[in-house]
Design an enzyme around this catalytic site. Structure first.
Site, PDB file in Angstrom:
ATOM      1  N   ASP A 220       0.819  -1.216   0.000  1.00  0.00           N
ATOM      2  CA  ASP A 220       0.000   0.000   0.000  1.00  0.00           C
ATOM      3  C   ASP A 220       0.850   1.262   0.000  1.00  0.00           C
ATOM      4  O   ASP A 220       0.319   2.368  -0.030  1.00  0.00           O
ATOM      5  CB  ASP A 220      -0.926  -0.012   1.232  1.00  0.00           C
ATOM      6  CG  ASP A 220      -1.995   1.067   1.175  1.00  0.00           C
ATOM      7  OD1 ASP A 220      -2.519   1.331   0.083  1.00  0.00           O
ATOM      8  OD2 ASP A 220      -2.305   1.651   2.226  1.00  0.00           O
ATOM      9  N   SER A 244      -6.908   5.557  -0.050  1.00  0.00           N
ATOM     10  CA  SER A 244      -7.093   4.334  -0.834  1.00  0.00           C
ATOM     11  C   SER A 244      -8.568   3.960  -0.836  1.00  0.00           C
ATOM     12  O   SER A 244      -9.245   4.022   0.193  1.00  0.00           O
ATOM     13  CB  SER A 244      -6.279   3.181  -0.232  1.00  0.00           C
ATOM     14  OG  SER A 244      -4.910   3.506  -0.180  1.00  0.00           O
ATOM     15  N   GLN A 294      -4.496  -0.640  -7.554  1.00  0.00           N
ATOM     16  CA  GLN A 294      -5.203   0.144  -6.539  1.00  0.00           C
ATOM     17  C   GLN A 294      -5.817   1.382  -7.176  1.00  0.00           C
ATOM     18  O   GLN A 294      -5.215   2.018  -8.036  1.00  0.00           O
ATOM     19  CB  GLN A 294      -4.246   0.584  -5.427  1.00  0.00           C
ATOM     20  CG  GLN A 294      -4.929   1.358  -4.298  1.00  0.00           C
ATOM     21  CD  GLN A 294      -3.958   1.842  -3.240  1.00  0.00           C
ATOM     22  OE1 GLN A 294      -3.425   2.948  -3.328  1.00  0.00           O
ATOM     23  NE2 GLN A 294      -3.701   0.996  -2.235  1.00  0.00           N
TER      24      GLN A 294
END
Length: 304
Positions: A220, A244, A294
């Site tokens: 991430d 996110s 993502q």
């Protein structure tokens, strides 16, 4: 659940954070490190949710993919409850759904699939040709040479002790006060790209389930910056609301966490206050370890 001492290293703290407390069958509790963040780091929730799912499957099955949604910011001041739904246990694959809960509401959900090791066809992308991590500035040099002139938000981020060391191939986007020459949409099909080397700071036990959780944790990192760089800004821009939204990851091959990994990223699209980024994680020999995708919120704040 592991307890930390005053002399615990950042990696000790991460491993303790991933060591969930079992409350009941399919129910686990995780805690967040108290480091002054206003919300829980997304990679922590991904890693903890993966650990919760792993503890409900046979030890011989290993994660090969996960798909997650972030629904609400996590509160680092209170525990996170992870509820695991055992969707299916087949002869080869097992599927789990995990919901993370705080204050009585879901903040995150994830589906993950696990498989016994099998032989099969083999191919992969080639690793980009970039400088090796030993040829790039280390954290000591970064602090001495670059952080002196960096904006306060960037300086605080890089000076904080972390369990994962990051060595960007290009430092310009992190430390330059100048915007890149090209603003707005890219032309001629060019994609915003960046590559960073990442490495665990401290030993990660030689256990595939835990190594996968640490890999999920670091996956991430730095992604949203890739979608923002083409527009002359970064996640450190206080005029932006950045978070996110979803996260998908495919684990292609097992890898120890005792050496550098290259995180090569590109951003195919930004539109509708959202930016999408893809990432490929390679070991230093060029073996593709994992792929990531993502989408994140990249919205201008009102009245800015």
């Amino acid at each position: 659940m592991s307890r930390l001492t005053e002399t615990a290293t950042p990696m000790d703290a991460l491993l303790a954070t991933l060591d969930l407390e079992k409350l009941e069958e399919n129910l686990f509790r995780g805690r967040s490190p108290q480091v002054g963040w206003q919300r829980v780091f997304g990679g922590q929730v991904i890693g903890q949710a993966l650990v919760a799912a792993q503890r409900t499957v046979d030890r011989g099955r290993y994660v090969h993919s996960l798909h997650a949604y972030f629904m609400r910011p996590g509160d680092p001041a209170v525990p996170i409850i992870y509820e695991v739904d055992r969707i299916r246990d087949g002869s080869s694959f097992a599927t789990r759904r995990v919901v993370a809960i705080q204050h009585g509401r879901a903040i995150f959900s994830m589906s993950a699939s696990f498989q016994y090791d099998e032989d099969g066809f083999e191919h992969q992308f080639k690793m980009p040709d970039v400088p090796m991590p030993e040829d790039l500035p280390g954290e000591k040099e970064l602090k001495e040479k670059y952080l002196v002139h960096a904006p306060e938000a960037i300086r605080r981020y890089w000076e904080r002790p972390r369990p994962i060391e990051i060595r960007p191939v290009s430092l310009e986007r992190y430390f330059s006060r100048q915007r890149p020459p090209r603003e707005g949409p890219l032309q001629d099909g060019a994609l915003p790209t960046q590559s960073v080397w990442v490495k665990a700071v401290g030993a990660v036990p030689d256990e595939r389930h835990l190594q996968a959780a640490v890999l999920a944790y670091l996956s991430d990192m730095t992604l949203l910056d890739t979608s923002l760089y083409a527009h002359g800004t970064s996640v450190f821009d206080r005029t932006l609301q950045v978070a996110s939204l979803d996260h998908a990851m495919w684990f292609h091959r097992p890898s120890r966490m005792d050496d550098w990994l290259l995180y090569a990223q590109d951003s195919p699209s930004a539109h509708g206050a959202r930016g999408m980024t893809r990432g490929s994680l390679f070991d230093r020999s060029g073996v593709l370890i994992a792929s990531v995708a993502q989408e994140g919120l990249i919205r201008k704040k009102a009245n800015e």
